[in-house]
Scaffold this motif. Structure first.
Motif, PDB file in Angstrom:
ATOM      1  N   ALA B 142     -96.831  42.071   1.072  1.00 50.79           N
ATOM      2  CA  ALA B 142     -96.913  43.529   1.178  1.00 50.79           C
ATOM      3  C   ALA B 142     -95.972  44.036   2.267  1.00 50.79           C
ATOM      4  O   ALA B 142     -95.267  45.034   2.083  1.00 50.79           O
ATOM      5  CB  ALA B 142     -98.347  43.956   1.478  1.00 50.79           C
ATOM      6  N   ILE B 143     -95.933  43.310   3.388  1.00 50.50           N
ATOM      7  CA  ILE B 143     -95.010  43.715   4.455  1.00 50.50           C
ATOM      8  C   ILE B 143     -93.574  43.588   3.967  1.00 50.50           C
ATOM      9  O   ILE B 143     -92.732  44.451   4.209  1.00 50.50           O
ATOM     10  CB  ILE B 143     -95.237  42.853   5.707  1.00 50.50           C
ATOM     11  N   GLN B 144     -93.326  42.506   3.222  1.00 53.41           N
ATOM     12  CA  GLN B 144     -91.992  42.300   2.682  1.00 53.41           C
ATOM     13  C   GLN B 144     -91.569  43.514   1.852  1.00 53.41           C
ATOM     14  O   GLN B 144     -90.444  44.000   1.949  1.00 53.41           O
ATOM     15  CB  GLN B 144     -91.996  41.043   1.812  1.00 53.41           C
ATOM     16  N   GLU B 145     -92.509  44.019   1.082  1.00 55.01           N
ATOM     17  CA  GLU B 145     -92.237  45.179   0.224  1.00 55.01           C
ATOM     18  C   GLU B 145     -91.826  46.392   1.064  1.00 55.01           C
ATOM     19  O   GLU B 145     -91.037  47.222   0.632  1.00 55.01           O
ATOM     20  CB  GLU B 145     -93.506  45.494  -0.601  1.00 55.01           C
ATOM     21  N   VAL B 146     -92.377  46.463   2.275  1.00 49.61           N
ATOM     22  CA  VAL B 146     -92.064  47.617   3.130  1.00 49.61           C
ATOM     23  C   VAL B 146     -90.693  47.463   3.776  1.00 49.61           C
ATOM     24  O   VAL B 146     -89.925  48.426   3.849  1.00 49.61           O
ATOM     25  CB  VAL B 146     -93.152  47.785   4.219  1.00 49.61           C
ATOM     26  N   ILE B 147     -90.360  46.255   4.220  1.00 46.83           N
ATOM     27  CA  ILE B 147     -89.173  46.138   5.077  1.00 46.83           C
ATOM     28  C   ILE B 147     -87.963  45.513   4.399  1.00 46.83           C
ATOM     29  O   ILE B 147     -86.894  45.449   4.988  1.00 46.83           O
ATOM     30  CB  ILE B 147     -89.495  45.325   6.360  1.00 46.83           C
ATOM     31  N   ARG B 148     -88.075  45.075   3.148  1.00 44.02           N
ATOM     32  CA  ARG B 148     -86.900  44.408   2.565  1.00 44.02           C
ATOM     33  C   ARG B 148     -85.806  45.445   2.280  1.00 44.02           C
ATOM     34  O   ARG B 148     -86.045  46.645   2.357  1.00 44.02           O
ATOM     35  CB  ARG B 148     -87.288  43.620   1.320  1.00 44.02           C
ATOM     36  N   ASN B 149     -84.615  44.942   1.941  1.00 51.76           N
ATOM     37  CA  ASN B 149     -83.454  45.844   1.809  1.00 51.76           C
ATOM     38  C   ASN B 149     -83.683  46.929   0.781  1.00 51.76           C
ATOM     39  O   ASN B 149     -83.211  48.049   0.931  1.00 51.76           O
ATOM     40  CB  ASN B 149     -82.208  45.035   1.465  1.00 51.76           C
ATOM     41  N   GLU B 150     -84.388  46.592  -0.293  1.00 48.61           N
ATOM     42  CA  GLU B 150     -84.672  47.619  -1.305  1.00 48.61           C
ATOM     43  C   GLU B 150     -86.089  48.177  -1.110  1.00 48.61           C
ATOM     44  O   GLU B 150     -86.632  48.828  -2.008  1.00 48.61           O
ATOM     45  CB  GLU B 150     -84.547  47.044  -2.723  1.00 48.61           C
ATOM     46  N   GLY B 151     -86.662  47.909   0.058  1.00 50.72           N
ATOM     47  CA  GLY B 151     -88.065  48.274   0.290  1.00 50.72           C
ATOM     48  C   GLY B 151     -88.256  49.728   0.672  1.00 50.72           C
ATOM     49  O   GLY B 151     -87.322  50.537   0.654  1.00 50.72           O
ATOM     50  N   ILE B 152     -89.483  50.050   1.017  1.00 48.10           N
ATOM     51  CA  ILE B 152     -89.863  51.448   1.241  1.00 48.10           C
ATOM     52  C   ILE B 152     -89.055  52.089   2.372  1.00 48.10           C
ATOM     53  O   ILE B 152     -88.465  53.149   2.206  1.00 48.10           O
ATOM     54  CB  ILE B 152     -91.379  51.534   1.567  1.00 48.10           C
ATOM     55  N   ILE B 153     -88.987  51.415   3.520  1.00 50.49           N
ATOM     56  CA  ILE B 153     -88.321  52.026   4.677  1.00 50.49           C
ATOM     57  C   ILE B 153     -86.853  52.289   4.367  1.00 50.49           C
ATOM     58  O   ILE B 153     -86.353  53.403   4.547  1.00 50.49           O
ATOM     59  CB  ILE B 153     -88.458  51.107   5.917  1.00 50.49           C
ATOM     60  N   ASN B 154     -86.177  51.242   3.860  1.00 50.23           N
ATOM     61  CA  ASN B 154     -84.749  51.407   3.601  1.00 50.23           C
ATOM     62  C   ASN B 154     -84.478  52.457   2.537  1.00 50.23           C
ATOM     63  O   ASN B 154     -83.563  53.267   2.682  1.00 50.23           O
ATOM     64  CB  ASN B 154     -84.122  50.062   3.207  1.00 50.23           C
ATOM     65  N   SER B 155     -85.281  52.470   1.471  1.00 50.77           N
ATOM     66  CA  SER B 155     -84.986  53.478   0.432  1.00 50.77           C
ATOM     67  C   SER B 155     -85.249  54.889   0.949  1.00 50.77           C
ATOM     68  O   SER B 155     -84.497  55.803   0.627  1.00 50.77           O
ATOM     69  CB  SER B 155     -85.772  53.231  -0.860  1.00 50.77           C
ATOM     70  N   LEU B 156     -86.283  55.039   1.780  1.00 53.06           N
ATOM     71  CA  LEU B 156     -86.540  56.366   2.343  1.00 53.06           C
ATOM     72  C   LEU B 156     -85.381  56.817   3.219  1.00 53.06           C
ATOM     73  O   LEU B 156     -84.879  57.930   3.087  1.00 53.06           O
ATOM     74  CB  LEU B 156     -87.834  56.343   3.178  1.00 53.06           C
ATOM     75  N   LEU B 157     -84.944  55.915   4.112  1.00 52.24           N
ATOM     76  CA  LEU B 157     -83.861  56.269   5.027  1.00 52.24           C
ATOM     77  C   LEU B 157     -82.582  56.575   4.260  1.00 52.24           C
ATOM     78  O   LEU B 157     -81.851  57.505   4.580  1.00 52.24           O
ATOM     79  CB  LEU B 157     -83.624  55.128   6.021  1.00 52.24           C
ATOM     80  N   MET B 158     -82.330  55.777   3.196  1.00 50.47           N
ATOM     81  CA  MET B 158     -81.103  55.984   2.427  1.00 50.47           C
ATOM     82  C   MET B 158     -81.176  57.296   1.663  1.00 50.47           C
ATOM     83  O   MET B 158     -80.214  58.059   1.628  1.00 50.47           O
ATOM     84  CB  MET B 158     -80.891  54.816   1.460  1.00 50.47           C
ATOM     85  N   SER B 159     -82.323  57.580   1.052  1.00 47.14           N
ATOM     86  CA  SER B 159     -82.406  58.824   0.274  1.00 47.14           C
ATOM     87  C   SER B 159     -82.383  60.038   1.196  1.00 47.14           C
ATOM     88  O   SER B 159     -81.988  61.127   0.797  1.00 47.14           O
ATOM     89  CB  SER B 159     -83.660  58.832  -0.604  1.00 47.14           C
ATOM     90  N   ALA B 160     -82.815  59.834   2.475  1.00 38.24           N
ATOM     91  CA  ALA B 160     -82.718  60.944   3.420  1.00 38.24           C
ATOM     92  C   ALA B 160     -81.300  61.061   3.956  1.00 38.24           C
ATOM     93  O   ALA B 160     -80.994  61.986   4.701  1.00 38.24           O
ATOM     94  CB  ALA B 160     -83.695  60.730   4.573  1.00 38.24           C
ATOM     95  N   GLY B 161     -80.450  60.105   3.600  1.00 42.07           N
ATOM     96  CA  GLY B 161     -79.053  60.161   4.023  1.00 42.07           C
ATOM     97  C   GLY B 161     -78.838  59.744   5.466  1.00 42.07           C
ATOM     98  O   GLY B 161     -77.791  59.990   6.037  1.00 42.07           O
ATOM     99  N   LEU B 162     -79.828  59.123   6.065  1.00 36.23           N
ATOM    100  CA  LEU B 162     -79.688  58.726   7.465  1.00 36.23           C
ATOM    101  C   LEU B 162     -78.850  57.456   7.601  1.00 36.23           C
ATOM    102  O   LEU B 162     -78.207  57.243   8.622  1.00 36.23           O
ATOM    103  CB  LEU B 162     -81.072  58.516   8.097  1.00 36.23           C
ATOM    104  N   ILE B 163     -78.887  56.610   6.576  1.00 39.33           N
ATOM    105  CA  ILE B 163     -78.083  55.383   6.602  1.00 39.33           C
ATOM    106  C   ILE B 163     -77.417  55.226   5.245  1.00 39.33           C
ATOM    107  O   ILE B 163     -77.893  55.746   4.230  1.00 39.33           O
ATOM    108  CB  ILE B 163     -78.947  54.129   6.904  1.00 39.33           C
ATOM    109  N   THR B 164     -76.309  54.516   5.229  1.00 44.56           N
ATOM    110  CA  THR B 164     -75.651  54.267   3.943  1.00 44.56           C
ATOM    111  C   THR B 164     -75.871  52.829   3.503  1.00 44.56           C
ATOM    112  O   THR B 164     -75.967  52.543   2.319  1.00 44.56           O
ATOM    113  CB  THR B 164     -74.138  54.534   4.048  1.00 44.56           C
ATOM    114  N   GLN B 165     -75.951  51.923   4.489  1.00 42.43           N
ATOM    115  CA  GLN B 165     -76.237  50.519   4.201  1.00 42.43           C
ATOM    116  C   GLN B 165     -77.687  50.229   4.557  1.00 42.43           C
ATOM    117  O   GLN B 165     -78.175  50.738   5.564  1.00 42.43           O
ATOM    118  CB  GLN B 165     -75.337  49.624   5.068  1.00 42.43           C
ATOM    119  N   PRO B 166     -78.412  49.458   3.768  1.00 40.72           N
ATOM    120  CA  PRO B 166     -79.769  49.097   4.171  1.00 40.72           C
ATOM    121  C   PRO B 166     -79.759  48.310   5.477  1.00 40.72           C
ATOM    122  O   PRO B 166     -78.834  47.540   5.724  1.00 40.72           O
ATOM    123  CB  PRO B 166     -80.275  48.237   3.015  1.00 40.72           C
TER     124      PRO B 166
END
Ligand SMILES: Nc1ncnc2c1ncn2[C@@H]1O[C@H](COP(=O)(O)OP(=O)(O)O)[C@@H](O)[C@H]1O
Ligand SMILES: [Mg+2]
Lengths: 376, 306
Positions: B142-166
């Motif tokens: 479950a933690i992996q799901e949150v922090i992996r490159n395609e996970g929740i945190i990275n996708s949120l940050l990317m869709s918010a445009g804060l980062i371009t690379q995970p």
């Protein structure tokens, strides 16, 4: 650690009152089960005064102290310290210290560390702290105990440490919440004298809480008598004892005979009343009070004398029912014509003898100022 | 006199005997479940490895030698077993870090619960224990799901445009720390809560009364009072995190080993049971030393109760 140094309330224009409580209420609980711990209290406490809050358990004494200390906040009203509103100050910025009901000494610190704590928090220099701790230990006669932990000393000694700890930072006002109630009789007597001495030596305003009327009468400059969240009377011990403002005060302080009577006439500050048993009595009146009809008259047991009723002297007549010997004095219970019991107290001497036996008819002689009409 | 003294002694002996008898079941369980296995591991560490795992009953110090040194297969030169030592050291650092983080998050949590009304405390404590209902492996994934490159945190940050690379979080020490802190947090909160529940809040008021700020009250009054809870919580978190196996395996991948994985490797693919056993004993030893050190220091500072 020291960020609060210096912004402790500064007192530029000290006023006559150390504490002014203005219309303070404290209501606990939600609407369904509200408890009014304090209901609109007004009281002004003078500088350098030994002021006592006296009242039965649960009347709101602790609540009032907690509001002054800042652990709790009034639902209504304001509290002034030397003329300044202290509402915005958190407890650690009020120049007020507390001696807690159960002392609340820090168990992981020694006696000396406990006393030094407040000074350290004020950011005082080390040598000043040391000197002040020594001074405090001496003041409360605890020099021998400085390195003991607080669990290793007796209740009376803990009491002294709590006092020293609260006095060390030289507060403007010291709050003492039933500090003597856990001590045994002898020790309590000793500490009463000790507290009076400390107060006059330090010149700090003491607000002392007790439910013990004797303690209040003997120690205080002025007393506020409280019950059920309100103050009934503020005055010196004499004023409260000799001129109780209402039935509660008369009943709570000392022993009193309450007699039902009807006003026959009033003149200046005196009234003529007729007792239920038919006797006519002359009684004092509270200021600006002109009663009519039914009133209650109070008479202290020691302001009355008993004599064998041989029909010659006039007075309140009754039958002696019971004689109770108390050592210092003797109480005589007299059944009056109206059915009430009237208690007369007589000071004993070593050779005084009880000539009056239960069952004999007796008369009660009153001094001219013994009776007082109550304002209720 | 003599008679009563002898009777008293006899009664005392009988008393001691019944006490031993009463505790016998517990002693048997302790012997079988704790001391027994440890003894077996100790014995294995002094035997020779079998060709397909297991041990051959031939005494050897090779297992212990391999903990600290490695021998080159070609020229028999001996060098320090850097890999083992660095893994041990990493494990210790991660376990200390985990203990620290669980304290940082657990302390306010425990304080919050302890200052609720008695009824709501029960609810909060219940919520704290909910993670225990789920298998550790599932929680790790479950933690992996949150922090992996395609996970929740990275996708949120990317869709918010804060980062371009995970941000690479998986397979790092960060991932292991996050996982271990999450998993071990209740073990810190519960003992902390237990000692905070006993905390006399009037002492806190006394502190404020004596001009202590909130921070000073925390440092000078609350922490010394709840020190037993801090010690218990730290021990309960430090020991299992030092021996962690699942979390570093799932979140650290194959590269970021901890000593638990190293030991598992010896009993599995490595087929070197004596080395695995010796490593295990080393781990136990480290725990004991760390505990002794910790209890002495934390227990001492700030003075003891009278
Ligand atoms: N935190 C609180 N919540 C609800 N009621 C309270 C609280 N504190 C005090 N009270 C109530 O307020 C009243 C006054 O209490 P207190 O000031 O402690 O009395 P005293 O010190 O004179 O014995 C009591 O009826 C008490 O039950
Ligand atoms: Mg009280």
């Amino acid at each position: 650690m020291r960020e609060n140094k210096g912004d402790i309330l500064l007192l530029e224009n000290p006023c006559r009152f150390a504490i002014e409580v203005r219309g303070v209420s404290r209501i606990y609980g939600a609407s369904s089960e509200r408890v009014t711990a304090l209901g609109g209290v007004f009281v002004s406490i003078r500088e350098n005064e030994f002021f006592t809050l006296l009242g039965p358990s649960g009347c709101g004494k602790t609540t009032l102290l907690r509001l002054i200390a800042g652990f709790d906040f009034p639902t209504e009203g304001e509290i002034l310290l030397h003329g300044q509103d202290i509402a915005p100050l958190p407890p650690f910025k009020r120049p007020v210290n507390t001696v807690f009901q159960n002392y609340a000494l820090f168990p992981h610190m020694t006696v000396a560390q406990n006393i030094a704590f407040g000074l350290e928090m004020l950011g005082k220099p080390k040598d000043e702290i040391r000197a002040r701790v020594d001074e405090m230990l001496k003041l409360v006669h605890m020099e021998q105990m400085r390195d003991r932990y607080t669990g290793q000393i007796s209740g009376g000694q803990q009491q002294r440490v709590a006092l020293a700890r609260a006095l060390a930072p030289q507060p403007k006002v010291l709050l003492l919440d039933e500090p003597l109630s856990a001590l045994d009789y002898k020790l309590r007597k000793e500490m009463q004298i000790e507290l009076k001495r400390l107060q006059s030596e330090t010149g700090i305003t003491f607000i002392f809480v007790t439910h013990d009327q004797e303690e209040a009468l003997t120690m205080s400059d002025r007393i506020a008598v409280m019950s059920a969240g309100r103050i009934h009377q503020v005055g010196t011990a004499r004023e409260i004892y000799d001129r109780p403002a209402d039935r509660f005060v008369a009943d709570f302080i000392g022993e009193t005979n309450f007699l039902q009577a009807t006003v026959v006439g009033t003149a200046n500050d005196r009234a003529t009343v007729r007792l239920a048993s038919g006797e006519i009595l002359d009684a004092g009146l509270p200021e600006r009070f002109k009663p009519q009809g039914e009133v209650t008259v109070v008479i202290r047991p020691e302001h009355a004398q008993l004599f064998a009723d041989d029909g010659e002297e006039s007075g309140i007549k009754g039958v002696l029912e019971n004689v109770v010997y108390f050592g210092t004095d003797t109480h005589y219970h007299v059944r009056l014509g109206g059915g009430d019991i009237f208690i007369v107290r007589r000071q004993n001497t070593r050779t005084s003898v009880d000539v009056l036996e239960p069952g004999v008819p007796v008369g009660i002689r009153l001094g001219s100022d013994a009776a007082l009409v109550l304002r209720d | 006199m003599e008679h009563t003294r002898r009777a008293a002694e006899k009664a005392q002996r009988a008393d001691i005997r019944t006490r031993w008898l009463l505790s016998a079941p517990a002693l048997v369980v302790i012997a079988l479940a704790s001391v027994g296995p440890l003894l077996i591991v100790l014995v294995y560490s002094f035997l020779s490895p079998g060709p397909y795992g297991d041990v051959i009953w031939k005494p050897s110090l090779e297992g212990w030698f391999n903990v600290f040194f490695s021998r080159d297969i070609f020229d028999d030169t001996v060098s320090f077993a850097d890999a083992h030592l660095s893994i041990l050291w990493r494990s210790i650092k991660l376990a200390i870090g985990t203990t620290f983080l669980t304290f940082v998050f657990g302390f306010p949590t425990a304080y919050f619960i302890a200052s609720r009304s008695p009824r709501s405390r029960a609810i909060w404590l219940f919520l704290i224990t909910i993670p225990f209902w789920t298998n550790l492996l599932i929680r790790a994934f479950a933690i992996q799901e949150v922090i992996r490159n395609e996970g929740i945190i990275n996708s949120l940050l990317m869709s918010a445009g804060l980062i371009t690379q995970p941000i690479q979080m998986m397979f790092t020490d960060f991932a292991i720390m996050v996982g271990m802190t999450y998993v071990h947090l209740p073990l810190m909160v519960l003992p902390l809560y237990a000692s905070m529940e006993k905390l006399d809040f009037r002492l806190v008021e006394a502190g404020y009364d004596l001009y202590a700020t909130r921070l000073a009250v925390l440092r000078r009054i609350i922490i010394p009072q709840v020190r037993p809870g801090i010690i218990a919580g730290s021990i309960l978190v430090f020991i299992p995190s030092l021996g962690s196996y699942v979390i570093p395996r799932v979140l650290g991948g194959g590269r970021n080993l901890m000593v638990g994985n190293l030991i598992e490797l010896q009993f599995g693919q490595g087929r070197n049971w004596p080395l695995g056993a010796a490593l295990s004993i080393t781990l136990v030893f480290i725990v004991l030393v760390a505990l002794a050190f910790y209890v002495r220091n934390v227990g001492k500072s700030g003075g003891s109760h009278g």
